[in-house]
Design a protein around this motif. Structure first.
Motif, PDB file in Angstrom:
ATOM      1  N   SER A   5      35.381  42.137  45.912  1.00 26.95           N
ATOM      2  CA  SER A   5      36.028  41.001  45.247  1.00 26.95           C
ATOM      3  C   SER A   5      36.990  41.449  44.150  1.00 26.95           C
ATOM      4  O   SER A   5      37.855  40.683  43.741  1.00 26.95           O
ATOM      5  CB  SER A   5      34.966  40.071  44.662  1.00 26.95           C
ATOM      6  N   ALA A   6      36.870  42.683  43.672  1.00 26.80           N
ATOM      7  CA  ALA A   6      37.752  43.206  42.621  1.00 26.80           C
ATOM      8  C   ALA A   6      38.972  43.910  43.207  1.00 26.80           C
ATOM      9  O   ALA A   6      39.797  44.431  42.453  1.00 26.80           O
ATOM     10  CB  ALA A   6      36.987  44.171  41.721  1.00 26.80           C
ATOM     11  N   LEU A   7      39.074  43.928  44.526  1.00 24.65           N
ATOM     12  CA  LEU A   7      40.165  44.651  45.176  1.00 24.65           C
ATOM     13  C   LEU A   7      41.163  43.683  45.792  1.00 24.65           C
ATOM     14  O   LEU A   7      40.792  42.646  46.329  1.00 24.65           O
ATOM     15  CB  LEU A   7      39.612  45.582  46.256  1.00 24.65           C
ATOM     16  N   GLY A   8      42.424  44.066  45.723  1.00 21.09           N
ATOM     17  CA  GLY A   8      43.489  43.269  46.299  1.00 21.09           C
ATOM     18  C   GLY A   8      43.989  43.870  47.597  1.00 21.09           C
ATOM     19  O   GLY A   8      43.249  44.566  48.301  1.00 21.09           O
ATOM     20  N   PRO A   9      45.268  43.643  47.878  1.00 18.45           N
ATOM     21  CA  PRO A   9      45.835  44.163  49.124  1.00 18.45           C
ATOM     22  C   PRO A   9      45.874  45.689  49.145  1.00 18.45           C
ATOM     23  O   PRO A   9      45.889  46.343  48.108  1.00 18.45           O
ATOM     24  CB  PRO A   9      47.251  43.575  49.160  1.00 18.45           C
TER      25      PRO A   9
END
Length: 154
Positions: free
Chosen positions: A81-85
């Motif tokens: 959940s703390a990671l983006g693309p």
């Protein structure tokens, strides 16, 4: 514990040539010990080879895993959940992100003998890390596992 939809695991093993280099280190140490007799020569061969092989094995034992809603890269454990693309980096782009494009705040799991990598943005506002740079032999599979894990989590 919730498992991600696409579990992923990769060990960033050292290349085969490093094992030959380990043997050559043992031979070099044996040659250094040659003037002291046969037993020191054998000790140098066995001891030098063993120490070099342990070092190569330890350096190549780092793992990247996507499991349980988290990315585990070496010693780091980051919730998906703390990671983006993520961005798949070919050899040239990976080299650029290791050198002139690199941010000193980034988390780097770098293995120079692996030419490709994955760059993953960190979207957590509490985390000063702008992105993760992960050396990987299978950046497409890792990116897919991260994407599927984020979708499964929420």
């Amino acid at each position: 514990m919730q498992l991600s939809a696409a579990p992923y695991e990769e060990r960033l093993t050292a290349p085969r040539s490093w094992w030959l280099i380990s043997l050559m280190v043992g031979v070099a140490l044996a040659l250094i010990m040659l003037p002291f007799g046969t037993l020191p020569l054998l000790g140098g061969l066995v001891g030098g080879t063993a120490v070099a092989a342990v070092m190569a094995s330890a350096y190549g034992s780092v793992r990247i895993r996507v499991v349980g809603g988290s990315l585990i890269a070496g010693e780091a454990k980051i919730p998906l959940s703390a990671l983006g693309p993520s961005e798949i980096l070919d050899a040239d782009e990976a080299r650029a992100w290791r050198t002139h494009k690199a941010d000193t705040r980034a988390f780097l799991l770098l293995r120079a003998y692996i030419p490709t990598a994955l760059r993953v943005e960190v979207t957590d506002p509490q985390d000063p890390t702008p992105y993760l740079y992960l050396s990987t032999r299978e950046p497409e599979k890792l990116a897919e596992a991260l994407r599927a894990g984020r979708e499964a989590a929420g």
